[in-house]
Design an enzyme around this catalytic site. Sequence first.
Site, PDB file in Angstrom:
ATOM      1  N   GLY A  84     -40.554  48.709 -81.416  1.00 56.84           N
ATOM      2  CA  GLY A  84     -39.191  48.510 -81.894  1.00 56.84           C
ATOM      3  C   GLY A  84     -38.926  48.979 -83.309  1.00 56.84           C
ATOM      4  O   GLY A  84     -37.779  48.970 -83.760  1.00 56.84           O
ATOM      5  N   GLU A  85     -39.975  49.394 -84.036  1.00 58.55           N
ATOM      6  CA  GLU A  85     -39.769  49.891 -85.399  1.00 58.55           C
ATOM      7  C   GLU A  85     -38.923  51.164 -85.384  1.00 58.55           C
ATOM      8  O   GLU A  85     -39.116  52.037 -84.547  1.00 58.55           O
ATOM      9  CB  GLU A  85     -41.115  50.202 -86.065  1.00 58.55           C
ATOM     10  CG  GLU A  85     -41.934  48.988 -86.430  1.00 58.55           C
ATOM     11  CD  GLU A  85     -43.227  49.370 -87.137  1.00 58.55           C
ATOM     12  OE1 GLU A  85     -43.385  50.557 -87.495  1.00 58.55           O
ATOM     13  OE2 GLU A  85     -44.084  48.484 -87.317  1.00 58.55           O
ATOM     14  N   ARG A 125     -19.440  37.775 -94.353  1.00 59.03           N
ATOM     15  CA  ARG A 125     -18.938  36.396 -94.299  1.00 59.03           C
ATOM     16  C   ARG A 125     -19.831  35.427 -95.062  1.00 59.03           C
ATOM     17  O   ARG A 125     -19.408  34.322 -95.385  1.00 59.03           O
ATOM     18  CB  ARG A 125     -18.796  35.956 -92.837  1.00 59.03           C
ATOM     19  CG  ARG A 125     -17.572  36.539 -92.163  1.00 59.03           C
ATOM     20  CD  ARG A 125     -17.482  36.184 -90.707  1.00 59.03           C
ATOM     21  NE  ARG A 125     -18.384  36.984 -89.889  1.00 59.03           N
ATOM     22  CZ  ARG A 125     -18.377  36.998 -88.571  1.00 59.03           C
ATOM     23  NH1 ARG A 125     -17.517  36.246 -87.917  1.00 59.03           N
ATOM     24  NH2 ARG A 125     -19.210  37.765 -87.893  1.00 59.03           N
ATOM     25  N   ASP A 181      -4.224  31.654 -90.807  1.00 56.38           N
ATOM     26  CA  ASP A 181      -4.757  30.459 -91.460  1.00 56.38           C
ATOM     27  C   ASP A 181      -4.496  30.566 -92.960  1.00 56.38           C
ATOM     28  O   ASP A 181      -4.101  31.616 -93.472  1.00 56.38           O
ATOM     29  CB  ASP A 181      -6.253  30.256 -91.166  1.00 56.38           C
ATOM     30  CG  ASP A 181      -7.094  31.485 -91.494  1.00 56.38           C
ATOM     31  OD1 ASP A 181      -6.774  32.185 -92.472  1.00 56.38           O
ATOM     32  OD2 ASP A 181      -8.071  31.741 -90.773  1.00 56.38           O
ATOM     33  N   LYS A 206      -3.705  25.168 -89.777  1.00 59.02           N
ATOM     34  CA  LYS A 206      -4.337  24.281 -88.794  1.00 59.02           C
ATOM     35  C   LYS A 206      -4.994  23.108 -89.518  1.00 59.02           C
ATOM     36  O   LYS A 206      -5.729  23.279 -90.488  1.00 59.02           O
ATOM     37  CB  LYS A 206      -5.344  25.041 -87.934  1.00 59.02           C
ATOM     38  CG  LYS A 206      -6.456  25.743 -88.677  1.00 59.02           C
ATOM     39  CD  LYS A 206      -7.344  26.512 -87.719  1.00 59.02           C
ATOM     40  CE  LYS A 206      -8.444  27.257 -88.478  1.00 59.02           C
ATOM     41  NZ  LYS A 206      -9.289  28.065 -87.578  1.00 59.02           N
ATOM     42  N   ARG A 254      -6.755  18.963 -88.959  1.00 55.76           N
ATOM     43  CA  ARG A 254      -7.236  17.882 -88.106  1.00 55.76           C
ATOM     44  C   ARG A 254      -6.897  16.590 -88.839  1.00 55.76           C
ATOM     45  O   ARG A 254      -7.515  16.251 -89.843  1.00 55.76           O
ATOM     46  CB  ARG A 254      -8.740  18.018 -87.851  1.00 55.76           C
ATOM     47  CG  ARG A 254      -9.281  17.038 -86.846  1.00 55.76           C
ATOM     48  CD  ARG A 254     -10.734  17.331 -86.486  1.00 55.76           C
ATOM     49  NE  ARG A 254     -10.853  18.363 -85.458  1.00 55.76           N
ATOM     50  CZ  ARG A 254     -11.302  19.587 -85.672  1.00 55.76           C
ATOM     51  NH1 ARG A 254     -11.649  19.951 -86.895  1.00 55.76           N
ATOM     52  NH2 ARG A 254     -11.393  20.462 -84.693  1.00 55.76           N
ATOM     53  N   GLY A 313     -10.484  33.040 -81.363  1.00 55.86           N
ATOM     54  CA  GLY A 313      -9.964  31.683 -81.218  1.00 55.86           C
ATOM     55  C   GLY A 313      -8.797  31.387 -82.143  1.00 55.86           C
ATOM     56  O   GLY A 313      -7.777  30.828 -81.723  1.00 55.86           O
ATOM     57  N   THR A 314      -8.923  31.784 -83.412  1.00 59.75           N
ATOM     58  CA  THR A 314      -7.884  31.484 -84.400  1.00 59.75           C
ATOM     59  C   THR A 314      -6.569  32.172 -84.061  1.00 59.75           C
ATOM     60  O   THR A 314      -5.503  31.548 -84.064  1.00 59.75           O
ATOM     61  CB  THR A 314      -8.347  31.902 -85.810  1.00 59.75           C
ATOM     62  OG1 THR A 314      -9.510  31.139 -86.165  1.00 59.75           O
ATOM     63  CG2 THR A 314      -7.256  31.647 -86.839  1.00 59.75           C
TER      64      THR A 314
END
Length: 318
Positions: A47-48, A105, A178, A201, A203, A234-235
């Site tokens: 895999g190298e 991220r 958001d 959003k 809660r 999803g958002t």
Amino acid sequence: MKARGFKAKMRGFKIFSGSAHPAFGKEVSKHLGFPLSKAVIGKFSDGEINIQISESVRGKDIFIIQPTCVPVNDNLMELLVMVDALRRSSANSITAVLPYFGYARQDRKAAPRVPITAKMVANLMQEVGIERIITMDLHAGQIQGFFDVPVDNLYGSIVFRDYIRSKALKNPVIASPDVGGVTRARYFANQMGLDLIIVDKRREKANESEVMNIIGSAKERDVILVDDMIDTAGTICKAALALKEQGATSVMALGTHAVLSGNAIKRIKESALDEVVVTNSIPLVQKCDKITTLSVAPLFAEVIRRIYHNESVQSLFT
């Protein structure tokens, strides 16, 4: 947008494409009117990654096109290995062209005992010999500060802007899906001369489902959600439903990077979204009737040309 033809002095220039997105590399090459240089990219049995540059690069200014998308680790390692091969082959300079910058991220310590991986990746790229980065819509703009070399963070909004204008929407409004994306959405709203609304959003209590609050009015308006990437979707799907429930005429989502992991395509198909518009910064593996793909290859080609000729990049976006 079309890059102007190269002058005779472009003999000192070479452009390579890794295996992450060969179609994008070919398209950039076509817009430049300059052929891709050749390299043999393979793997050993364990895999190298193994790379051999197939032509002389001595004294040349090199541009490597390689988005660090899925499989992120393989594509990142391939980029680093290719840069090392080019540096050891006496290239004059090496610029990494990353339409999508993976690990963006992880740009801060959001919890105890976690890494800042975006900074680590920046260190790796510089250590191996990358002298300039060209990328687009970084998830966090401050990542530019993780580098001690020039970073050109292009705006995907330039292609979205033209597309939206071609749609001739009757009563459009820009929306952030958001609170965290407000700055990005406001920038696009200002470019388009449109109003901005926000999907917030919350809660209210532990173990209760999220409540989608709309800051501003979407009633009888064509809503354009703006985000830098669409990952699980999803958002944006939840935001689209909330906007339709408030009376939006239509909901379109713009996302520069179509990560589309997990069940993202299924969510989009079953969602209240009327259209999702993305760029080809990442190869789109699955097809969906709701997804429209815009090419940013002409933009990257023109930026490469301008950088090589020491011309302004910022003037493209003003």
